[in-house]
Design a protein around this motif. Structure first.
Motif, PDB file in Angstrom:
ATOM      1  N   ASP A  44      33.181 -10.298 -29.959  1.00  0.00           N
ATOM      2  CA  ASP A  44      34.388  -9.969 -29.591  1.00  0.00           C
ATOM      3  C   ASP A  44      34.237  -9.423 -27.965  1.00  0.00           C
ATOM      4  O   ASP A  44      35.278  -9.607 -27.285  1.00  0.00           O
ATOM      5  CB  ASP A  44      34.989  -9.081 -30.177  1.00  0.00           C
ATOM      6  CG  ASP A  44      34.167  -7.700 -30.449  1.00  0.00           C
ATOM      7  OD1 ASP A  44      33.033  -7.723 -30.304  1.00  0.00           O
ATOM      8  OD2 ASP A  44      34.660  -6.422 -30.474  1.00  0.00           O
ATOM      9  N   ARG A  45      33.102  -9.366 -27.587  1.00  0.00           N
ATOM     10  CA  ARG A  45      32.813  -9.012 -26.204  1.00  0.00           C
ATOM     11  C   ARG A  45      32.276  -9.905 -25.212  1.00  0.00           C
ATOM     12  O   ARG A  45      32.071  -9.657 -24.091  1.00  0.00           O
ATOM     13  CB  ARG A  45      32.307  -7.476 -26.266  1.00  0.00           C
ATOM     14  CG  ARG A  45      33.182  -6.329 -26.806  1.00  0.00           C
ATOM     15  CD  ARG A  45      32.508  -5.128 -26.899  1.00  0.00           C
ATOM     16  NE  ARG A  45      33.382  -3.952 -27.318  1.00  0.00           N
ATOM     17  CZ  ARG A  45      32.820  -3.118 -27.953  1.00  0.00           C
ATOM     18  NH1 ARG A  45      31.543  -2.880 -28.167  1.00  0.00           N
ATOM     19  NH2 ARG A  45      33.645  -2.323 -28.890  1.00  0.00           N
ATOM     20  N   LEU A  46      31.313 -10.529 -25.956  1.00  0.00           N
ATOM     21  CA  LEU A  46      30.369 -11.503 -25.279  1.00  0.00           C
ATOM     22  C   LEU A  46      30.280 -12.728 -25.624  1.00  0.00           C
ATOM     23  O   LEU A  46      30.188 -12.990 -26.802  1.00  0.00           O
ATOM     24  CB  LEU A  46      29.027 -10.839 -25.314  1.00  0.00           C
ATOM     25  CG  LEU A  46      28.636  -9.460 -24.918  1.00  0.00           C
ATOM     26  CD1 LEU A  46      27.061  -8.918 -25.003  1.00  0.00           C
ATOM     27  CD2 LEU A  46      28.499  -9.689 -23.340  1.00  0.00           C
ATOM     28  N   ASP A  47      30.439 -13.824 -25.150  1.00  0.00           N
ATOM     29  CA  ASP A  47      30.327 -15.096 -25.396  1.00  0.00           C
ATOM     30  C   ASP A  47      28.666 -15.500 -24.932  1.00  0.00           C
ATOM     31  O   ASP A  47      28.194 -14.492 -24.312  1.00  0.00           O
ATOM     32  CB  ASP A  47      31.063 -16.134 -24.735  1.00  0.00           C
ATOM     33  CG  ASP A  47      31.034 -16.061 -23.144  1.00  0.00           C
ATOM     34  OD1 ASP A  47      30.119 -15.693 -22.317  1.00  0.00           O
ATOM     35  OD2 ASP A  47      32.156 -16.325 -22.463  1.00  0.00           O
ATOM     36  N   ARG A  48      28.112 -16.709 -25.198  1.00  0.00           N
ATOM     37  CA  ARG A  48      26.852 -16.871 -24.925  1.00  0.00           C
ATOM     38  C   ARG A  48      26.640 -16.800 -23.477  1.00  0.00           C
ATOM     39  O   ARG A  48      25.416 -16.313 -23.287  1.00  0.00           O
ATOM     40  CB  ARG A  48      26.326 -18.325 -25.562  1.00  0.00           C
ATOM     41  CG  ARG A  48      26.585 -18.187 -26.944  1.00  0.00           C
ATOM     42  CD  ARG A  48      26.028 -19.556 -27.516  1.00  0.00           C
ATOM     43  NE  ARG A  48      24.868 -20.378 -27.129  1.00  0.00           N
ATOM     44  CZ  ARG A  48      23.700 -19.943 -27.582  1.00  0.00           C
ATOM     45  NH1 ARG A  48      23.575 -19.196 -28.909  1.00  0.00           N
ATOM     46  NH2 ARG A  48      22.667 -20.503 -27.384  1.00  0.00           N
ATOM     47  N   VAL A  49      27.311 -17.318 -22.540  1.00  0.00           N
ATOM     48  CA  VAL A  49      27.028 -17.117 -20.899  1.00  0.00           C
ATOM     49  C   VAL A  49      27.228 -16.009 -20.735  1.00  0.00           C
ATOM     50  O   VAL A  49      26.267 -15.460 -19.677  1.00  0.00           O
ATOM     51  CB  VAL A  49      28.201 -18.086 -20.307  1.00  0.00           C
ATOM     52  CG1 VAL A  49      27.869 -17.719 -18.790  1.00  0.00           C
ATOM     53  CG2 VAL A  49      28.002 -19.521 -20.727  1.00  0.00           C
ATOM     54  N   SER A  50      28.162 -14.910 -21.143  1.00  0.00           N
ATOM     55  CA  SER A  50      28.206 -13.586 -20.691  1.00  0.00           C
ATOM     56  C   SER A  50      26.782 -12.700 -21.289  1.00  0.00           C
ATOM     57  O   SER A  50      26.194 -12.122 -20.608  1.00  0.00           O
ATOM     58  CB  SER A  50      29.438 -12.974 -21.147  1.00  0.00           C
ATOM     59  OG  SER A  50      30.359 -13.327 -20.482  1.00  0.00           O
ATOM     60  N   ALA A  51      26.545 -13.263 -22.658  1.00  0.00           N
ATOM     61  CA  ALA A  51      25.194 -12.619 -23.079  1.00  0.00           C
ATOM     62  C   ALA A  51      23.938 -12.757 -22.303  1.00  0.00           C
ATOM     63  O   ALA A  51      23.219 -11.954 -21.975  1.00  0.00           O
ATOM     64  CB  ALA A  51      25.079 -12.722 -24.376  1.00  0.00           C
ATOM     65  N   ALA A  52      23.960 -13.958 -21.760  1.00  0.00           N
ATOM     66  CA  ALA A  52      22.661 -14.563 -21.053  1.00  0.00           C
ATOM     67  C   ALA A  52      22.692 -13.879 -19.872  1.00  0.00           C
ATOM     68  O   ALA A  52      21.656 -13.411 -19.292  1.00  0.00           O
ATOM     69  CB  ALA A  52      22.863 -16.021 -20.877  1.00  0.00           C
ATOM     70  N   ALA A  53      24.028 -13.612 -19.106  1.00  0.00           N
ATOM     71  CA  ALA A  53      24.062 -13.179 -17.740  1.00  0.00           C
ATOM     72  C   ALA A  53      23.625 -11.414 -17.869  1.00  0.00           C
ATOM     73  O   ALA A  53      22.810 -11.061 -16.878  1.00  0.00           O
ATOM     74  CB  ALA A  53      25.447 -13.112 -17.070  1.00  0.00           C
ATOM     75  N   LEU A  54      24.194 -10.851 -18.888  1.00  0.00           N
ATOM     76  CA  LEU A  54      23.796  -9.666 -19.101  1.00  0.00           C
ATOM     77  C   LEU A  54      22.280  -9.347 -19.244  1.00  0.00           C
ATOM     78  O   LEU A  54      21.567  -8.590 -18.811  1.00  0.00           O
ATOM     79  CB  LEU A  54      24.692  -8.894 -20.458  1.00  0.00           C
ATOM     80  CG  LEU A  54      24.305  -7.431 -20.680  1.00  0.00           C
ATOM     81  CD1 LEU A  54      24.572  -6.628 -19.436  1.00  0.00           C
ATOM     82  CD2 LEU A  54      25.075  -7.206 -21.988  1.00  0.00           C
ATOM     83  N   VAL A  59      16.732  -7.765 -17.631  1.00  0.00           N
ATOM     84  CA  VAL A  59      15.466  -8.103 -17.351  1.00  0.00           C
ATOM     85  C   VAL A  59      14.945  -8.215 -15.843  1.00  0.00           C
ATOM     86  O   VAL A  59      14.069  -7.679 -15.587  1.00  0.00           O
ATOM     87  CB  VAL A  59      15.070  -9.422 -18.126  1.00  0.00           C
ATOM     88  CG1 VAL A  59      13.572 -10.028 -17.739  1.00  0.00           C
ATOM     89  CG2 VAL A  59      15.089  -9.347 -19.708  1.00  0.00           C
ATOM     90  N   GLY A  60      15.967  -8.925 -15.019  1.00  0.00           N
ATOM     91  CA  GLY A  60      15.529  -8.915 -13.574  1.00  0.00           C
ATOM     92  C   GLY A  60      15.624  -7.378 -13.120  1.00  0.00           C
ATOM     93  O   GLY A  60      14.566  -6.991 -12.081  1.00  0.00           O
ATOM     94  N   ALA A  61      16.293  -6.389 -13.264  1.00  0.00           N
ATOM     95  CA  ALA A  61      16.255  -5.177 -12.729  1.00  0.00           C
ATOM     96  C   ALA A  61      14.978  -4.437 -13.203  1.00  0.00           C
ATOM     97  O   ALA A  61      14.421  -3.674 -12.442  1.00  0.00           O
ATOM     98  CB  ALA A  61      17.577  -4.270 -13.338  1.00  0.00           C
ATOM     99  N   ILE A  62      14.797  -4.551 -14.549  1.00  0.00           N
ATOM    100  CA  ILE A  62      13.544  -3.980 -15.006  1.00  0.00           C
ATOM    101  C   ILE A  62      12.464  -4.537 -14.475  1.00  0.00           C
ATOM    102  O   ILE A  62      11.304  -3.702 -13.953  1.00  0.00           O
ATOM    103  CB  ILE A  62      13.500  -3.773 -16.573  1.00  0.00           C
ATOM    104  CG1 ILE A  62      14.594  -3.174 -17.278  1.00  0.00           C
ATOM    105  CG2 ILE A  62      12.149  -3.236 -17.164  1.00  0.00           C
ATOM    106  CD1 ILE A  62      14.911  -1.542 -16.685  1.00  0.00           C
ATOM    107  N   THR A  63      12.075  -5.763 -14.331  1.00  0.00           N
ATOM    108  CA  THR A  63      11.083  -6.372 -13.670  1.00  0.00           C
ATOM    109  C   THR A  63      10.839  -6.231 -12.404  1.00  0.00           C
ATOM    110  O   THR A  63       9.767  -5.822 -11.878  1.00  0.00           O
ATOM    111  CB  THR A  63      11.276  -7.933 -13.885  1.00  0.00           C
ATOM    112  OG1 THR A  63      11.310  -8.268 -15.347  1.00  0.00           O
ATOM    113  CG2 THR A  63       9.947  -8.719 -13.427  1.00  0.00           C
TER     114      THR A  63
END
Length: 107
Positions: A44-54, A59-63
């Motif tokens: 109800d909050r994330l589609d596949r594209v939004s989940a991939a972006a999140l 991962v980018g921030a932590i890396t």
């Protein structure tokens, strides 16, 4: 994640092309799996594209934060301060999503 062993791993990833390629492959597969699970857990909050972006933002921030910390120049003196720096990077990546969820709950 911010130990001397992690610093050694990061150096190997940066200096050995085969290790770098394998690490990127593992990271991409993990991101794909995490994004899929997020989309399934929060349909109800994330589609596949939004989940991939999140997932990519996280991962980018932590890396990137770990890379700076392990490079040494900006490395905080204590383990607790290194962990706090990683938490701050997490907040940068996930803050907009948490803010959006908060606005949705208020409505």
């Amino acid at each position: 994640m911010v130990s001397p062993l992690a610093a050694l791993r990061l150096r190997l990833i940066h200096t050995v092309p085969a290790v770098r390629g394998r690490a990127l492959h593992i990271q991409a597969e993990a991101q794909r799996e995490i994004a899929q699970r997020l989309a399934e857990a929060f349909p109800d909050r994330l589609d596949r594209v939004s989940a991939a972006a999140l997932t990519g933002a996280f991962v980018g921030a932590i890396t990137s934060a770990l890379q700076v910390l392990l490079d040494g120049a900006d490395q905080p003196a204590t383990s607790a301060s290194r962990q706090a720096a990683v938490r701050a990077a997490t907040d940068v990546a996930l803050g907009p999503w948490r803010d959006q969820l908060g606005r949705q709950r208020v409505r």
